[in-house]
Design an enzyme around this catalytic site. Sequence first.
Site: not given
Length: 477
Positions: A75, A150, A174
Amino acid sequence: MSTIKQLHKKLINKDITSLELTQKYFDKIEEKEKDLNAFISLSKKEAFKQAEKVDENLKKGKEIDLISGIPCALKDIICVKGGKTTAGSKMLENYTASYDATVTKKLKEKNAVIVGKTNCDEFACGSSTENSAFGITKNSYDLTRVPGGSSGGSAVAVASSEVAWALGTDTGGSVRQPASFCGIVGLKPTYGRISRYGVIAYASSLDQVGIMTKTTEDAAIVLTRIAGRDELDATSAHSSGRVYEDYLTGDLKGKKIGIPREYISDNLDDAIKNRFFEAVDKYKKCGAEIVDISLPNTEYALATYYIIAPAELSSNLARFDGVKYGTYPEKKDFKNIQDFYKEVRGEGFGAEIKRRVMIGTYTLSSGYYDAYYKKAQKVRGLIRKDFEEAYRKVDYIFTPTTPETAFKIGAKSDPVTSYLSDIYTITANLAGVPAISHPIGTIETDGIDLPIGGQLFGEWFDEEGILNASHTFEKNF
Ligand code: GLN
């Protein structure tokens, strides 16, 4: 679908070289990215260099680690030295990390092939990956739907086989919520299990690096390699030294799984309820005893989280001021320092970040601190106590991961509706317990079968327990 062990076997049997494997994944990325937008940046040169190293080791007859030579993604909130790390924000559009996060370092030491950085909601604030300055990531099951967030980019990259596995971060769900929306496994370990050094902070008392994979065994393999105490993160816990994949016995006999009644309200969608109770039955067939339990303070979790998380965010994001970090503005004539900050932060932050900075600053301000922040911390203590009580009776707790399947892009433009996406996942972060989401089936929506996940909470630092339960479920059905 190839798992880490299958790919490893191919590499050591010389069925494929790491260079070829890496090329194959880049081809897949090339083919799919125009539709999906799972990546913010790719690191081809570095990836091939790493792959070459693995191939050389193999040629020399050296033993290689299970994750060596296998393509993965991080990420874009996790620092990789010399590479861009944007946190999905315009503010960090031009930021190049000057050091590796501890997890990055550990992966490099094992010669994992990092192919790139995945898209995410800005500073990990969101549940849909729509709040990214670099475009929306699409769900690979249905391009008109969100992948969750996210860590939506990581979820889609894994689900669509652009990489074998990926890392995300989980502050309130997330990793688990996008795993549920994309039909993969998402593990959020106990707070402190994995170092947060080099991971751009959102809410430091809740943040944890998480693992996104196709199977539970893959999650266990990756956890073994990145867990442990780090002198650079004072909140990291002492290493268990465990080889998590060795705990996957496939046996659940004698284990008790609690179903918290607060999570199965009358409002829960029938289709989700049905899938969930089918999964409960499967756990029963695996030998687990199912117990009705209560987590009485669950109803306060969302409000508590949305006070604590923005408060910590407002403090953590103060460093993005155009001086220490952040884009230095083009405009040059500033009346004063406030004027300068206003320009930098006004331009660099998206709407959701501004909203949270304002909420957080407000709840931390004198006069409101006791009424909001302090009170929220007290309620957080009660939520943690709920879990302590529950673990006197049961080994694990099982819930739906999300109250819905992936929603349409643009469907949740109202922030409060979006916050409700996290209703089942945030308690694990508030209490600090480990949690895993694994697929439990699909639900037909508009003619498309959309995946849905079930979530297991474990006791603090009992990652091996929930990994084994999830693995047993997966293996039997
Ligand atoms: N959706 C939640 C939020 O916006 C959780 C995000 C996360 O876990 N990083 O805060």
